[in-house]
Write a protein that holds these residues in place. Structure first.
Motif, mmCIF file in Angstrom:
data_model
loop_
_atom_site.group_PDB
_atom_site.id
_atom_site.type_symbol
_atom_site.label_atom_id
_atom_site.label_comp_id
_atom_site.label_asym_id
_atom_site.label_seq_id
_atom_site.Cartn_x
_atom_site.Cartn_y
_atom_site.Cartn_z
ATOM 1 N N ALA A 1 0.875 -1.170 0.000
ATOM 2 C CA ALA A 1 0.000 0.000 0.000
ATOM 3 C C ALA A 1 0.913 1.220 0.000
ATOM 4 C CB ALA A 1 -0.921 -0.033 1.212
ATOM 5 N N SER A 2 0.354 2.398 0.140
ATOM 6 C CA SER A 2 1.185 3.608 0.032
ATOM 7 C C SER A 2 0.975 4.535 1.219
ATOM 8 C CB SER A 2 0.880 4.356 -1.265
ATOM 9 O OG SER A 2 -0.502 4.678 -1.330
ATOM 10 N N PRO A 3 1.554 4.169 2.360
ATOM 11 C CA PRO A 3 1.458 5.075 3.500
ATOM 12 C C PRO A 3 2.340 6.301 3.310
ATOM 13 C CG PRO A 3 2.940 3.276 4.006
ATOM 14 C CD PRO A 3 2.346 2.978 2.657
ATOM 15 N N VAL A 4 2.062 7.330 4.090
ATOM 16 C CA VAL A 4 2.938 8.493 4.177
ATOM 17 C C VAL A 4 3.711 8.355 5.484
ATOM 18 C CG1 VAL A 4 3.086 11.008 4.143
ATOM 19 C CG2 VAL A 4 1.151 9.859 3.041
ATOM 20 N N PHE A 5 5.020 8.260 5.394
ATOM 21 C CA PHE A 5 5.857 8.191 6.584
ATOM 22 C C PHE A 5 6.243 9.621 6.970
ATOM 23 C CE2 PHE A 5 6.358 4.189 4.356
ATOM 24 C CZ PHE A 5 6.299 3.244 5.369
ATOM 25 N N ILE A 6 5.936 10.030 8.207
ATOM 26 C CA ILE A 6 6.146 11.404 8.650
ATOM 27 C C ILE A 6 7.142 11.427 9.805
ATOM 28 C CG2 ILE A 6 5.023 13.471 9.599
ATOM 29 C CD1 ILE A 6 2.419 12.482 8.343
ATOM 30 N N ARG B 1 5.607 7.961 -8.961
ATOM 31 C CA ARG B 1 4.308 7.404 -8.592
ATOM 32 C C ARG B 1 3.458 8.463 -7.910
ATOM 33 N NH1 ARG B 1 5.094 1.064 -7.229
ATOM 34 N NH2 ARG B 1 6.589 0.655 -8.858
ATOM 35 N N PHE B 2 2.910 9.359 -8.710
ATOM 36 C CA PHE B 2 2.122 10.449 -8.164
ATOM 37 C C PHE B 2 0.635 10.107 -8.116
ATOM 38 C CE2 PHE B 2 5.626 12.663 -10.558
ATOM 39 C CZ PHE B 2 6.397 12.902 -9.429
ATOM 40 N N GLU B 3 0.287 8.865 -8.482
ATOM 41 C CA GLU B 3 -1.135 8.534 -8.528
ATOM 42 C C GLU B 3 -1.824 8.734 -7.195
ATOM 43 O OE1 GLU B 3 0.550 5.713 -11.713
ATOM 44 O OE2 GLU B 3 1.249 6.841 -10.005
ATOM 45 N N GLY B 4 -1.114 8.433 -6.097
ATOM 46 C CA GLY B 4 -1.715 8.602 -4.785
ATOM 47 C C GLY B 4 -2.161 10.029 -4.548
ATOM 48 N N TRP B 5 -1.393 10.982 -5.054
ATOM 49 C CA TRP B 5 -1.778 12.381 -4.915
ATOM 50 C C TRP B 5 -2.971 12.683 -5.818
ATOM 51 C CZ3 TRP B 5 3.743 14.969 -4.995
ATOM 52 C CH2 TRP B 5 4.451 14.519 -3.885
ATOM 53 N N ASN B 6 -2.987 12.114 -7.003
ATOM 54 C CA ASN B 6 -4.153 12.295 -7.883
ATOM 55 C C ASN B 6 -5.413 11.764 -7.204
ATOM 56 O OD1 ASN B 6 -2.350 13.208 -9.767
ATOM 57 N ND2 ASN B 6 -2.475 11.436 -11.097
ATOM 58 N N PRO C 1 -9.423 8.463 3.051
ATOM 59 C CA PRO C 1 -8.020 8.394 2.641
ATOM 60 C C PRO C 1 -7.855 7.471 1.444
ATOM 61 C CG PRO C 1 -8.382 7.042 4.577
ATOM 62 C CD PRO C 1 -9.662 7.797 4.331
ATOM 63 N N VAL C 2 -6.726 7.546 0.794
ATOM 64 C CA VAL C 2 -6.482 6.743 -0.400
ATOM 65 C C VAL C 2 -5.146 6.020 -0.273
ATOM 66 C CG1 VAL C 2 -7.834 8.262 -1.885
ATOM 67 C CG2 VAL C 2 -5.380 8.654 -1.652
ATOM 68 N N SER C 3 -4.975 5.048 -1.131
ATOM 69 C CA SER C 3 -3.730 4.300 -1.197
ATOM 70 C C SER C 3 -3.607 3.756 -2.613
ATOM 71 C CB SER C 3 -3.747 3.152 -0.179
ATOM 72 O OG SER C 3 -2.601 2.341 -0.305
ATOM 73 N N THR D 1 -6.936 0.157 -1.407
ATOM 74 C CA THR D 1 -5.796 0.462 -2.274
ATOM 75 C C THR D 1 -6.177 0.290 -3.737
ATOM 76 O OG1 THR D 1 -4.116 -0.096 -0.640
ATOM 77 C CG2 THR D 1 -3.475 -0.273 -2.941
ATOM 78 N N LYS D 2 -5.896 1.286 -4.537
ATOM 79 C CA LYS D 2 -6.141 1.220 -5.978
ATOM 80 C C LYS D 2 -4.830 0.994 -6.703
ATOM 81 C CE LYS D 2 -10.266 4.128 -5.981
ATOM 82 N NZ LYS D 2 -11.176 3.026 -6.333
ATOM 83 N N THR D 3 -4.928 0.489 -7.919
ATOM 84 C CA THR D 3 -3.726 0.211 -8.696
ATOM 85 C C THR D 3 -3.776 0.938 -10.029
ATOM 86 O OG1 THR D 3 -4.691 -1.722 -9.764
ATOM 87 C CG2 THR D 3 -3.535 -2.088 -7.688
ATOM 88 N N ARG D 4 -2.619 1.003 -10.662
ATOM 89 C CA ARG D 4 -2.552 1.572 -11.993
ATOM 90 C C ARG D 4 -3.349 0.696 -12.955
ATOM 91 N NH1 ARG D 4 3.985 2.589 -12.372
ATOM 92 N NH2 ARG D 4 4.057 4.513 -11.171
#
Length: 459
Positions: A160-165, A220-225, A331-333, A405-408
């Protein structure tokens, strides 16, 4: 900006040269073994050719699956033997396929379904729909495996695509431990938005707590989209969508660049560079995949010190899903999972053995073996019940992301489409263009380079 200059696109070429195929005798033997059946001590022998992939526990899992399948088949007097073919890149796969050299089984990315089917590399495997292995998986998984009305791949692992802060940076701008620990639930409920995250990165930068606001895994900017509701793809019509929502995404890029949250060279900071930078406290937020957790462990010099690393992680890092841009949004992933593909030469007589081999590769304990070796998530709920998985707190807590989680998309023109989108970002970052300018570049590129019947352009 070498990373932002383009997106990799597989080109199918009508060329007769078989790159990396070996000698003619070797090739003939391999091709023959791919479909040969015979007898061995009264057993029927079924040979299945497999392209070698040694990353994580992939090959080890196939070897163990071979043993387990043969135990199952003893009563039927059938023995399966794996014939290992060398792993090769996409262009070589195409070249060899043009000469009839297609392995029975191989692993590639989920985004490759479209061009692999069109190039004649893979066949449909609609048995996936009724396989007991996938009876409890989220609908998003079956969506990943399904393309243009048929199943063409079996999901092999997941991330998945977490944001590590940076926890230290949040502390530096005055956040308490309780507030930091409660951040994820605020993202899940839609109370904390993408814009809030940009504001925090801005504060951390202005206080010189970090050198970089946002870093992201390659292009991989899809998460931002997705955070802005721009999904680019209509699965029901199997078409790309150029939506006006992309303007909102470009507006974010322009604002973040102006505020210094995003640097011009963001595309040059891949995860190999970002992991040691994050460990040193130089990055506020890293948009990456699940395995970045493991990459930071190695960057810390703690590859074999799980307990010590977990203590460091809890003291220095907090992770969240990618927040929605809208208050109250979800939220998205996003992910680009690996798939197991079945070659186009596999006939209906061999398919049951191929199916059962693949299903054993996805035995719960083997999935967790791969998680431990690779940092990827297992794909079935049954595997997540493994005690070893439950003992790994980050993975266990993180697993809920895969449900959304979505995929390309697997559409072959997607790479060209995303190249146009990325050129718009490049114009903002390196040429000072506005969000409207970037959207105009994107639309022009799509109209010129994506076939009209493959895309819907919302004027």
């Amino acid at each position: 900006m070498k990373k932002l200059a383009g997106v990799a696109l597989t080109v199918v070429m009508g060329v007769g040269f078989l790159a990396g195929c070996g000698s003619k005798d070797d090739n003939d033997a391999a091709a023959g073994s791919a479909n040969r059946t015979g007898s061995d001590a009264s057993n029927k022998v079924v040979t299945i050719s497999v392209r070698e992939n040694t990353w994580g526990a992939r090959k080890d899992n196939f070897l163990e699956a071979e043993k387990r399948l043969n135990e199952d088949l003893k009563a039927d007097h059938v023995q399966v033997k794996l014939d290992w073919w060398p792993g090769i890149d996409d262009d070589e796969l195409v070249l060899q396929a043009q000469a009839g050299k297609v392995a029975d089984v191989f692993i590639n990315s989920s985004v490759d379904i479209g061009w692999e089917r069109d190039a004649g590399l893979i066949r449909d495997i609609d048995w996936v729909k009724d396989s007991s292995v996938f009876k409890n998986v989220p609908a998003s998984y079956t969506d990943i495996m399904n393309y243009d009305g048929h199943y063409y791949g079996v999901i092999q692992d997941m991330d998945a695509s977490p944001v590590f802060i940076s926890r230290k940076a949040l502390e530096g701008i005055g956040w308490t431990k309780d507030r930091i620990d409660g951040l994820r639930s605020k993202v899940d409920s839609g109370e904390f938005t993408f814009g809030d995250l940009v504001d925090l990165a801005d504060q951390a930068k202005k206080k010189n707590l970090v050198k970089t606001g946002f870093a992201v895994e390659d292009t991989r900017f899809e998460g931002w989209n997705y955070a802005f509701g721009s999904y680019n793809y209509d699965a029901s019509a199997n078409k790309l969508i150029l939506s006006g929502k992309a303007k909102d995404v470009y507006a974010f890029w322009a604002d973040a660049k102006k505020r210094g949250v995003i640097a011009e060279g963001i595309g040059d900071v891949d995860t190999d560079k970002a992991a040691p930078m994050f460990v040193k406290g130089q990055i506020f937020a890293e948009f990456a995949r699940t395995e970045f957790y493991q990459m930071m462990r190695e960057a810390n010099g703690m590859k074999d010190d799980i307990e010590g690393y977990n203590a460091w992680f809890n003291d220095n890092v907090v992770w969240i899903p990618v927040p929605s841009a809208e208050k109250g949004g979800k939220p998205v992933s996003y992910s680009n999972p690996a798939m197991i593909f079945v070659g186009s030469k596999v006939d209906d007589a061999k398919m049951p053995y191929v199916q059962r081999l693949i299903e054993h590769v996805l035995d719960p304990d083997l999935q967790v073996n791969h998680t431990i070796a690779s940092g990827k998530l297992p794909v079935t709920p049954e595997a997540q019940e493994d005690p070893r998985f439950k003992a790994m707190s980050f993975y266990k807590e993180h697993a809920y992301l895969v449900g959304f989680t979505k995929t390309r998309p697997a559409l072959p023109d997607y790479a060209t489409f995303m190249k146009g989108f990325t050129l718009g970002i490049d114009a903002i970052l390196t040429k000072g263009k506005s969000a409207d300018d970037a959207y105009g570049i994107f639309k022009k590129e799509v109209k010129q380079n994506v076939p009209a019947d493959r895309v819907t352009i919302e004027e």
